[in-house]
Design an enzyme around this catalytic site. Structure first.
Site, PDB file in Angstrom:
ATOM      1  N   HIS A   1      52.576  30.657  54.435  1.00 31.98           N
ATOM      2  CA  HIS A   1      53.251  30.768  53.135  1.00 31.98           C
ATOM      3  C   HIS A   1      54.721  30.421  53.263  1.00 31.98           C
ATOM      4  O   HIS A   1      55.543  31.280  53.572  1.00 31.98           O
ATOM      5  CB  HIS A   1      53.084  32.199  52.612  1.00 31.98           C
ATOM      6  CG  HIS A   1      51.665  32.635  52.521  1.00 31.98           C
ATOM      7  ND1 HIS A   1      50.933  33.024  53.618  1.00 31.98           N
ATOM      8  CD2 HIS A   1      50.821  32.721  51.455  1.00 31.98           C
ATOM      9  CE1 HIS A   1      49.702  33.341  53.238  1.00 31.98           C
ATOM     10  NE2 HIS A   1      49.611  33.167  51.934  1.00 31.98           N
TER      11      HIS A   1
ATOM     12  N   HIS B   1      53.312  28.490  47.446  1.00 33.50           N
ATOM     13  CA  HIS B   1      52.974  29.847  47.898  1.00 33.50           C
ATOM     14  C   HIS B   1      52.214  29.845  49.222  1.00 33.50           C
ATOM     15  O   HIS B   1      52.651  30.478  50.170  1.00 33.50           O
ATOM     16  CB  HIS B   1      52.147  30.578  46.825  1.00 33.50           C
ATOM     17  CG  HIS B   1      51.440  31.791  47.347  1.00 33.50           C
ATOM     18  ND1 HIS B   1      52.024  33.033  47.367  1.00 33.50           N
ATOM     19  CD2 HIS B   1      50.218  31.947  47.921  1.00 33.50           C
ATOM     20  CE1 HIS B   1      51.182  33.903  47.910  1.00 33.50           C
ATOM     21  NE2 HIS B   1      50.082  33.258  48.254  1.00 33.50           N
TER      22      HIS B   1
ATOM     23  N   GLU C   1      45.379  59.213  44.956  1.00 39.74           N
ATOM     24  CA  GLU C   1      44.833  59.204  46.317  1.00 39.74           C
ATOM     25  C   GLU C   1      45.286  57.986  47.118  1.00 39.74           C
ATOM     26  O   GLU C   1      45.529  58.064  48.318  1.00 39.74           O
ATOM     27  CB  GLU C   1      43.293  59.243  46.281  1.00 39.74           C
ATOM     28  CG  GLU C   1      42.705  60.509  45.676  1.00 39.74           C
ATOM     29  CD  GLU C   1      42.677  60.483  44.149  1.00 39.74           C
ATOM     30  OE1 GLU C   1      43.051  59.453  43.548  1.00 39.74           O
ATOM     31  OE2 GLU C   1      42.278  61.505  43.547  1.00 39.74           O
TER      32      GLU C   1
ATOM     33  N   HIS D   1      30.252  63.009  42.160  1.00 44.38           N
ATOM     34  CA  HIS D   1      31.065  63.801  43.081  1.00 44.38           C
ATOM     35  C   HIS D   1      30.395  64.022  44.440  1.00 44.38           C
ATOM     36  O   HIS D   1      30.907  64.764  45.257  1.00 44.38           O
ATOM     37  CB  HIS D   1      31.384  65.164  42.448  1.00 44.38           C
ATOM     38  CG  HIS D   1      32.503  65.085  41.439  1.00 44.38           C
ATOM     39  ND1 HIS D   1      32.470  64.230  40.368  1.00 44.38           N
ATOM     40  CD2 HIS D   1      33.684  65.745  41.367  1.00 44.38           C
ATOM     41  CE1 HIS D   1      33.582  64.382  39.661  1.00 44.38           C
ATOM     42  NE2 HIS D   1      34.339  65.292  40.248  1.00 44.38           N
TER      43      HIS D   1
HETATM   44  C1  LIG Z   1      45.413  43.590  47.790  1.00 41.24           C
HETATM   45  C2  LIG Z   1      45.563  42.116  47.900  1.00 41.24           C
HETATM   46  N1  LIG Z   1      44.922  41.316  47.031  1.00 41.24           N
HETATM   47  C3  LIG Z   1      44.989  39.978  47.156  1.00 41.24           C
HETATM   48  C4  LIG Z   1      45.710  39.402  48.155  1.00 41.24           C
HETATM   49  C5  LIG Z   1      45.752  37.896  48.310  1.00 41.24           C
HETATM   50  N2  LIG Z   1      47.077  37.391  47.965  1.00 41.24           N
HETATM   51  C6  LIG Z   1      48.002  37.147  48.905  1.00 41.24           C
HETATM   52  S1  LIG Z   1      49.457  36.630  48.260  1.00 41.24           S
HETATM   53  C7  LIG Z   1      48.853  36.709  46.694  1.00 41.24           C
HETATM   54  C8  LIG Z   1      49.719  36.328  45.540  1.00 41.24           C
HETATM   55  C9  LIG Z   1      50.920  37.165  45.572  1.00 41.24           C
HETATM   56  O1  LIG Z   1      51.825  36.818  44.575  1.00 41.24           O
HETATM   57  P1  LIG Z   1      53.288  37.365  44.701  1.00 41.24           P
HETATM   58  O2  LIG Z   1      53.253  38.765  45.145  1.00 41.24           O
HETATM   59  O3  LIG Z   1      53.978  37.046  43.450  1.00 41.24           O
HETATM   60  O4  LIG Z   1      53.863  36.544  45.917  1.00 41.24           O
HETATM   61  P2  LIG Z   1      54.605  35.155  45.900  1.00 41.24           P
HETATM   62  O5  LIG Z   1      53.578  34.086  45.814  1.00 41.24           O
HETATM   63  O6  LIG Z   1      55.510  35.140  44.733  1.00 41.24           O
HETATM   64  O7  LIG Z   1      55.289  35.167  47.202  1.00 41.24           O
HETATM   65  C10 LIG Z   1      47.535  37.143  46.691  1.00 41.24           C
HETATM   66  C11 LIG Z   1      46.715  37.294  45.478  1.00 41.24           C
HETATM   67  C12 LIG Z   1      46.358  40.280  49.050  1.00 41.24           C
HETATM   68  N3  LIG Z   1      47.066  39.827  50.092  1.00 41.24           N
HETATM   69  N4  LIG Z   1      46.285  41.607  48.882  1.00 41.24           N
END
Ligand SMILES: Cc1ncc(C[n+]2csc(CCOP(=O)(O)OP(=O)(O)O)c2C)c(N)n1
Ligand SMILES: [Mg+2]
Length: 685
Positions: free
Chosen positions: A29, A277, A429, A490
């Protein structure tokens, strides 16, 4: 070179290292590190009190990269600051944590620049991130820890704990519910040493945030009770510094800095697009971008002269000086408050204080017995007095989980009483799990509780505790059908199997009150593994340990509780938790009928698997194939111990809403059923 030029050079070094590493790996990234390089530069080089030569110095400021996909930010800065490695025994090793070679081998096997920040793997990483939202939620635990440590240990003239906690996050972290739970609690607690910096770039993987995220983040955080600041240009390092200074003087509430940024900053074709990204920019685009930065276009992994020195003169010098002053302060503290100093030192090494297990209860035999949760409550109340830094709470189920610490001075942790040992997580939680991890990463010994069924709501944090190799304690009560009338919503069924599947996690389901004591005794001694205790709601008979084997066998995961004549069984009954008493009843009947049965109490598969083969074969002799497992949960996985010829008495469906007695009958958890299954197995119906 002017200071300004050096600053820009340093920022662009972070950017280009990130671009080059992602390109070399063909994955990763680049865009967010390119955008946030000025932030990370400013925070680290102008603000952070962090000594690269001792990344575990207790009073350092914490830096959490919650948008873990931007890991190249961390690898760059750990490299450029020359942060040193430490090992699992907290020894400083002297060698660099992240080398340029690691960065060249970003995301490759063995590199100390893995895809996402990994706590147990790279020194200088404060917590593992990648599952979005976890980092910010964990940072709340770190900020709670700071308040608690300051309250307990600071003395007039001796501010041994006064650090700040910074967490950087993106849109994803703020969309995830866990972030909201944690922010709400942080606002309630007025955690003013906590600062989140939100990378407001309007981009996630699928494109613009307009497709799914149109809330007013600033208004939301204001409603939580946070101070909200805005920096409209992520390249304006003076404004970033100013915002961070405002945070440092803000009292009574946490701070959110909303930072408007451009993902892929400087890339002529990819800036402000989701293409920046999660994929390499491509060689041509990298060349164009470097040209725009005024960087040599064909240079790769270039760290220009003066950049390392610039970090050394900034964070390096400031951190070393802060640590030197602290070390001096601590020497004075040690002579004035030796007991407290010893506590701090033991805590840092995850050692237990002398006498940590004194006064643990011994429960006399009692057919009526005691609920697992009640025994647990008694044990916790003893341990938390013996181990000053053992603290915890529940997600609003304290009275049911029996986790409330009731002794004199235990107190509640609140904004106005940050020394309290009872944490109130509210009905959150997931954040509780992450906060517990944050406390544990701060070297406190935290426990957190809820009903076993709702462990699902905390599971991502439980998994991370195992991945990070930290000793968080999860106390889950109402661990089977015992919740009776509450019904199948539960009643856990698949939870034991699914938690047993998490590598490194120690799952323990003790079978009577004395096994609860031994379970805690075992768990407290774990330094690098988290544990789950699954405890009954209903009373379980306290076994007569003069007649049966001592409960100390719990430490080995499984042990022979009751044996056949001459220790020569033809049948083995294996049980855990509330089914242990049932196994014993069936065993007595079988013995009376001349069937040579053995009862193995198996509170923990995980601990049993760690025993030498010889011990395991002694408990479960390979020649004895007639084996019955009894556990009020999914039978999934029990084949491992009962083999192809054995049987598992367990749950094959969800439960039902009814009194426990009726459920036991309906689902076959009665002595006669166990006896019948056993007889069939040995061919003596
Ligand atoms: C819980 C979770 N769901 C999905 C992902 C997959 N994922 C990684 S980065 C991303 C997009 C994140 O967007 P943002 O936080 O705005 O980051 P940016 O691209 O702006 O750096 C996703 C969906 C993850 N790492 N964790
Ligand atoms: Mg984004």
């Amino acid at each position: 070179m002017t200071d300004e030029q050096l600053e820009q050079l340093s920022i662009n070094t972070i950017r280009t290292l990130s671009m080059d590493a992602v390109q070399a790996a063909s994955s990763g990234h680049p865009g967010t590190p390119m955008a946030l390089a000025p932030l990370v530069y400013t925070l680290w080089n102008r603000i952070l009190r962090f000594d690269p030569s001792d990344p575990i110095w207790p009073n350092r400021d914490r830096f959490v990269l919650s948008n873990g996909h931007a890991s190249m930010l961390l690898w760059s800065v750990l490299h450029l600051t020359g942060t040193k490695a430490v090992n699992a025994d907290y020894e400083r090793l002297g060698q660099p944590s992240v080398t340029l070679d690691d960065i060249r081998r970003f995301r490759q096997l063995g590199s100390h620049a893995p895809g996402h920040p990994e706590y147990h793997w790279v020194s200088g990483v404060e917590t593992t991130t990648g599952p979005l939202g976890q980092g910010i939620a964990t940072s709340v635990g770190m900020a709670i820890a700071e308040r608690w440590l300051a309250q307990r240990y600071n003395r007039p003239g001796f501010e041994v704990f006064d650090y700040d906690v910074y967490a950087v996050c993106g849109d994803g972290c703020l969309m995830e519910g866990v972030g909201a739970e944690a922010a709400s609690l942080a606002g309630h607690l007025g955690l003013d040493r906590l600062c989140w910096i939100y990378d407001n770039n309007h981009i996630t993987i699928e494109g613009s945030t307009q497709i799914a995220f149109s809330e007013d983040v600033a208004a939301r955080f204001q409603a939580y009770g946070w101070d909200v600041l805005r920096v409209g240009d992520a390249n304006d390092i003076d404004r970033i510094e100013h915002a961070l200074q405002v945070f440092r003087t803000t009292k009574g509430r946490p701070t959110l800095v909303i930072l408007d940024s451009h993902i892929g900053y400087g890339s002529p074709h990819k800036q402000d697009t989701s293409a920046a990204h999660g994929e390499p920019l491509g060689d041509d685009e990298i060349r164009l971008t470097k040209r725009g930065y005024g960087w040599p276009e064909d240079a790769k992994f270039l760290v220009p002269d003066g950049v390392r020195e610039h970090f050394a003169a900034g964070v390096g010098a400031r951190g070393a000086e802060a640590r030197r002053r602290w070390t001096e302060l601590f020497a004075g503290y040690r002579s004035k408050h030796p007991e407290l100093a010893t506590e701090i030192e033991q805590m840092q090494r995850r050692e237990l204080p002398a006498g940590w297990d004194r006064n643990l209860p011994v429960f006399p035999a009692d057919p009526k017995g005691l609920a697992g949760r009640d025994a647990s409550g008694q044990v916790l109340n003893v341990l938390a007095q013996n181990v000053p830094w053992l603290l915890g709470g529940s997600a609003d189920l304290g009275p049911s989980n029996k986790t409330t610490l009731k002794f004199e001075g235990a107190g509640d942790f609140q904004a106005g009483s940050p020394g309290g040992k009872n944490l109130h997580f509210g009905i959150r939680e997931h954040a509780m799990g992450a906060i517990l991890n944050g406390l544990s990463l701060s070297k406190l010994r935290p426990f957190g509780a809820t009903f076993f069924i709702f462990s699902d709501y905390a599971r991502p944090a439980i998994r991370l505790s195992a991945l990070m190799e930290i000793p968080t304690i999860f106390v889950f009560t109402h661990d089977a059908m015992g919740d009776g009338e509450d019904g199948p919503t539960h009643q856990p069924v698949e939870h034991l199997a699914s938690l047993r599947a998490i590598p490194g996690l120690v799952v323990l389901r003790p079978g009577d009150a004395n096994e609860v004591v031994e379970a805690y005794r075992t768990v407290l001694q774990l330094r690098h593994r988290p544990a789950v205790l699954a405890l009954s709601r209903q009373p379980l008979p306290t076994l007569d340990r003069k007649r049966y084997a001592p409960a100390s066998g719990v430490a080995r995961g499984a042990y022979v509780l009751a044996d056949a004549p001459d220790a020569r069984p033809e049948l083995i009954l294996i049980a855990t938790g509330s089914e242990l008493g049932l196994a014993v009843q069936a065993h007595e009947k079988l013995l009376a009928d001349g069937i040579r049965s053995r009862v193995v109490s198996m509170p923990s598969w995980d601990l049993f698997e760690d025993q030498p083969q010889e011990y395991r074969d002694g408990v479960l002799p390979p020649g004895v194939r007639a084996r019955v497992a009894i556990e009020q949960a999914s039978t999934f996985g029990w084949e491992r111990y009962v083999g192809a010829e054995g049987r598992s008495i367990g749950m094959h469906t969800f439960g039902a809403s009814a009194p426990l007695k009726e459920l036991q009958k309906k689902f076959g958890f009665e002595p006669d059923r166990v006896v019948a299954v056993a007889r069939e197995l040995v061919g003596k119906q």
